[in-house]
Design a protein around this motif. Sequence first.
Motif, PDB file in Angstrom:
ATOM      1  N   GLU A 298      -2.306 -11.497   0.728  1.00 31.02           N
ATOM      2  CA  GLU A 298      -3.624 -11.528   1.153  1.00 31.02           C
ATOM      3  C   GLU A 298      -4.211 -12.296   1.760  1.00 31.02           C
ATOM      4  O   GLU A 298      -4.053 -13.682   2.257  1.00 31.02           O
ATOM      5  CB  GLU A 298      -4.347 -12.410  -0.018  1.00 31.02           C
ATOM      6  N   ILE A 299      -4.431 -11.902   2.641  1.00 31.37           N
ATOM      7  CA  ILE A 299      -5.009 -12.729   4.717  1.00 31.37           C
ATOM      8  C   ILE A 299      -5.985 -13.965   3.978  1.00 31.37           C
ATOM      9  O   ILE A 299      -7.497 -13.650   3.722  1.00 31.37           O
ATOM     10  CB  ILE A 299      -5.584 -11.858   5.238  1.00 31.37           C
ATOM     11  N   ASP A 300      -5.545 -15.262   3.955  1.00 28.79           N
ATOM     12  CA  ASP A 300      -6.590 -15.997   3.893  1.00 28.79           C
ATOM     13  C   ASP A 300      -7.674 -16.725   5.190  1.00 28.79           C
ATOM     14  O   ASP A 300      -8.318 -16.823   5.192  1.00 28.79           O
ATOM     15  CB  ASP A 300      -6.478 -17.337   3.229  1.00 28.79           C
ATOM     16  N   ASP A 301      -6.733 -16.398   6.231  1.00 24.88           N
ATOM     17  CA  ASP A 301      -6.796 -16.636   7.630  1.00 24.88           C
ATOM     18  C   ASP A 301      -6.213 -16.778   8.535  1.00 24.88           C
ATOM     19  O   ASP A 301      -5.753 -15.987   8.821  1.00 24.88           O
ATOM     20  CB  ASP A 301      -6.035 -18.463   8.052  1.00 24.88           C
ATOM     21  N   ASN A 302      -7.018 -15.661   9.631  1.00 24.33           N
ATOM     22  CA  ASN A 302      -6.211 -14.916  10.901  1.00 24.33           C
ATOM     23  C   ASN A 302      -7.026 -15.271  11.787  1.00 24.33           C
ATOM     24  O   ASN A 302      -7.819 -14.358  12.696  1.00 24.33           O
ATOM     25  CB  ASN A 302      -6.608 -13.122  10.055  1.00 24.33           C
ATOM     26  N   THR A 303      -7.342 -16.419  12.606  1.00 21.00           N
ATOM     27  CA  THR A 303      -7.652 -17.272  13.380  1.00 21.00           C
ATOM     28  C   THR A 303      -6.594 -17.618  13.782  1.00 21.00           C
ATOM     29  O   THR A 303      -7.031 -17.728  15.187  1.00 21.00           O
ATOM     30  CB  THR A 303      -8.764 -17.724  13.327  1.00 21.00           C
ATOM     31  N   SER A 304      -5.595 -17.594  13.915  1.00 15.33           N
ATOM     32  CA  SER A 304      -4.257 -18.014  15.260  1.00 15.33           C
ATOM     33  C   SER A 304      -3.499 -16.799  14.690  1.00 15.33           C
ATOM     34  O   SER A 304      -3.208 -15.467  14.495  1.00 15.33           O
ATOM     35  CB  SER A 304      -3.829 -19.205  14.269  1.00 15.33           C
ATOM     36  N   GLU A 305      -2.963 -16.824  15.924  1.00 21.28           N
ATOM     37  CA  GLU A 305      -1.490 -15.857  15.811  1.00 21.28           C
ATOM     38  C   GLU A 305      -0.358 -15.613  13.880  1.00 21.28           C
ATOM     39  O   GLU A 305      -0.344 -15.236  14.657  1.00 21.28           O
ATOM     40  CB  GLU A 305      -0.268 -16.683  16.884  1.00 21.28           C
ATOM     41  N   SER A 306      -0.656 -16.703  13.952  1.00 22.77           N
ATOM     42  CA  SER A 306       0.511 -17.491  12.142  1.00 22.77           C
ATOM     43  C   SER A 306      -1.129 -16.420  11.286  1.00 22.77           C
ATOM     44  O   SER A 306      -1.584 -17.587  10.798  1.00 22.77           O
ATOM     45  CB  SER A 306       1.461 -18.536  12.151  1.00 22.77           C
ATOM     46  N   LEU A 307      -0.708 -15.930  10.475  1.00 22.90           N
ATOM     47  CA  LEU A 307      -1.093 -15.384   9.774  1.00 22.90           C
ATOM     48  C   LEU A 307      -1.215 -17.196   8.608  1.00 22.90           C
ATOM     49  O   LEU A 307      -0.541 -16.322   7.308  1.00 22.90           O
ATOM     50  CB  LEU A 307      -1.673 -14.145   9.230  1.00 22.90           C
ATOM     51  N   GLY A 308      -2.391 -17.139   7.562  1.00 27.91           N
ATOM     52  CA  GLY A 308      -2.405 -17.429   6.355  1.00 27.91           C
ATOM     53  C   GLY A 308      -2.537 -16.856   5.745  1.00 27.91           C
ATOM     54  O   GLY A 308      -3.497 -16.307   4.955  1.00 27.91           O
ATOM     55  N   VAL A 309      -2.005 -16.637   3.993  1.00 24.32           N
ATOM     56  CA  VAL A 309      -1.115 -15.500   3.177  1.00 24.32           C
ATOM     57  C   VAL A 309      -1.075 -16.678   2.091  1.00 24.32           C
ATOM     58  O   VAL A 309      -0.126 -17.060   2.034  1.00 24.32           O
ATOM     59  CB  VAL A 309      -0.634 -14.029   3.648  1.00 24.32           C
TER      60      VAL A 309
END
Length: 727
Positions: free
Chosen positions: A375-386
């Motif tokens: 589940e994607i929490d943050d997609n603002t950087s090259e590394s996705l926070g999931v």
Amino acid sequence: MVNVVSVSCGQHQTSKMSFVDLATLTLHRRNELEARLNIFYEKCDRAVDDIKKLQKKTQGFVLQLNCEPSELKERFLSCMKQLDEYMYLITDFNLAISKIDETGQIEYTPVHDTPVPMLPTIVPEPFNLIDALSEPAPSTSTACPNHCPPEKPKRVKLPKQDQSLIIFSSTSSSEETVPQGKSEVAAKEVQCELGEELRRTKIEDSPAPLSGEGSNLPAQSVLETDQAYLATIMHIDGAFFWVITDDPQEVQNLMMDMTKFYTENHRPISSKEVKTLTCCAFYDEESECFYRGLFLKLSEGDGTMAEMYVVDTGEMRSAPIDCVQPLYPRFCMKPPYARCCHLAGVDPMSYHNKDLMEKQEEFMRRFVGTQCTIEIDDNTSESLGVYVVLQSGETLNNIIVEQKLVLPIDKLSESHSPEPQHARGRCAPPPLYDSDHEQCPEYDDPVEAVTGYRSRDEADICKHYKGGPEKTCFKGTRCTKKHILKHPDGWTLDRVEVVGKCKSVPLPAPGTWHKVLVTYVCHFDRVYVHMIKEKEKEDPPPRFGLVLPPASLTALVQDMNSAAARVAYKPLTITPALGELVAAVYPPDGNWYRARVMTVTRADQSVEVMYVDYGTVLWVKEDQLRALEPRHAALPAQAVRCVLAGVAARSRHSQQWAQAKRSLADLVQDKTLDAHVVGRDYDEISVELYDDDGYSIAEQLAAIKMVELVEYSVVDDTSVTQKVVVP
């Protein structure tokens, strides 16, 4: 009779003297023109040499990126800045030549000493040049792609057309705007069409490009936040891990095709050729398979080993030079499969503890090859926070917290102890940056950093114009610049009018009942609906030749997707502005709809849009946007935003909000419901929703413990004539 002969001889003598004077004058002018032409030819040769120097300089830009990671950013920005300046020089030169071809028609018919009437000066249209830092773009040259010997084409006078300053059909956000004749390009390509067809019949024997041109991989699609995707964990490296969200069988088929192809078409390659590669294919002896890789550098020492980043698994691998092959374009159709991720809602404690870092990495390696849901929490950087949800239903983020290997973020402010504390949920995310951390700007121009646009109108404004009623400078009609009086502060008027306003449908009064069709669920308590009205009598068809804007959503969609409308769509001339109304493609069905620009990302040229007639929010590419026709903006936006009355969140965790949103979508998405209007605000209404059986949607969500119910009442505002809107 004698007088008549005398007069006739005098006339012949006068005519002869005039002919001699005209010939002498023509000879002098021809000599002068030849002298000036020789000077011009020398300057042309010098310009050709300078252009070749620029080409040689740009060829070394890619090689400069083979450096340490700490120097990569500085070198990249420096190369892109120099490339922008070179691009502007070449573009300005081509624009000047194109304007000469269009407006510089000269009459070559010799006449006697008769003054040539002055032609009216054609004021050139302003050219706004936009460029942004992006990936290398394909060449816009009209030269034959098969390297045929150039031939000087016949000059054809073409009618001046509307020039599109930017065509978002490539990976770059700017292209040269030099008008070129299509017949000239076609004539060159026909010369070698037969030879090209013969070479295509045996593509395996043709060498792959070594410079990486044409072998760049396409960009990955953007994963939406608060969305769940099936994934497979491929590689673990410290606190980061790589996953594949596509079908693993598709990745396996690609590797099998590469192995079969390169086994039959292996070609020797030297270390110098390897250095010129960007994307490559290498053979792994352990798995006996070929992989796609990004070449980094040669190993120190003898330089017989090449270090590569495997774009489909996320690993860093080394292979002998003999096992490296150029990557053919046939294997560049798919973007990299591996996506870099990190666990959201936790803070690693292993930055200064080597033993703890090894334990954390060893624990994470147990899940390599595991299929899960992210589940994607943050997609603002090259590394996705999931958030990683395993097949058992447990969350890997909570498991690693229970193992005391990381610290939950929502406990950082409550405890300063080095030991982690257990946490089942998560709170608000930490600040994006520390107050003591100095941000390093990537752009020198703040306007370019914010809008992605570099102002170039100063180059088209005459610096000698000082104002006045004559609207010209001392050059008079010979000046080809724009005569605009600059602002004392130096600002200029770079403006492009776009469609930014669209009316909304009238909001129904509180206490009324309506039939609504839910088109999109945007949050756990908010949806977009269509107000279903009773079928009214259709208006009579308009008179022949009279064109009226569409009066209904069905007619609007039909008109926007007609064959005539698709051909007439014009590409955007500048980067779309926030809030601008455009015509956007809806990728699932490929049709055009009205949309409003929400976010613009210059890195991958993606634009977040909201379809104003449905409420759906998606990320699309810039080449999927077109200018909205004025007749398509007359119909009010059909989507009405509704908030469920008496509904509140059960917790502060966005993960729970996402679950409630999915549950609400299962109940109401694309369904016709009964809506009781409770209140209305500036742009939304509060409603009670009931299904066909008469059950309340809010009570059904509360029954499955997704939301909490609170008290509310109907707010009658029929007597209110004015409202104060506070931004």
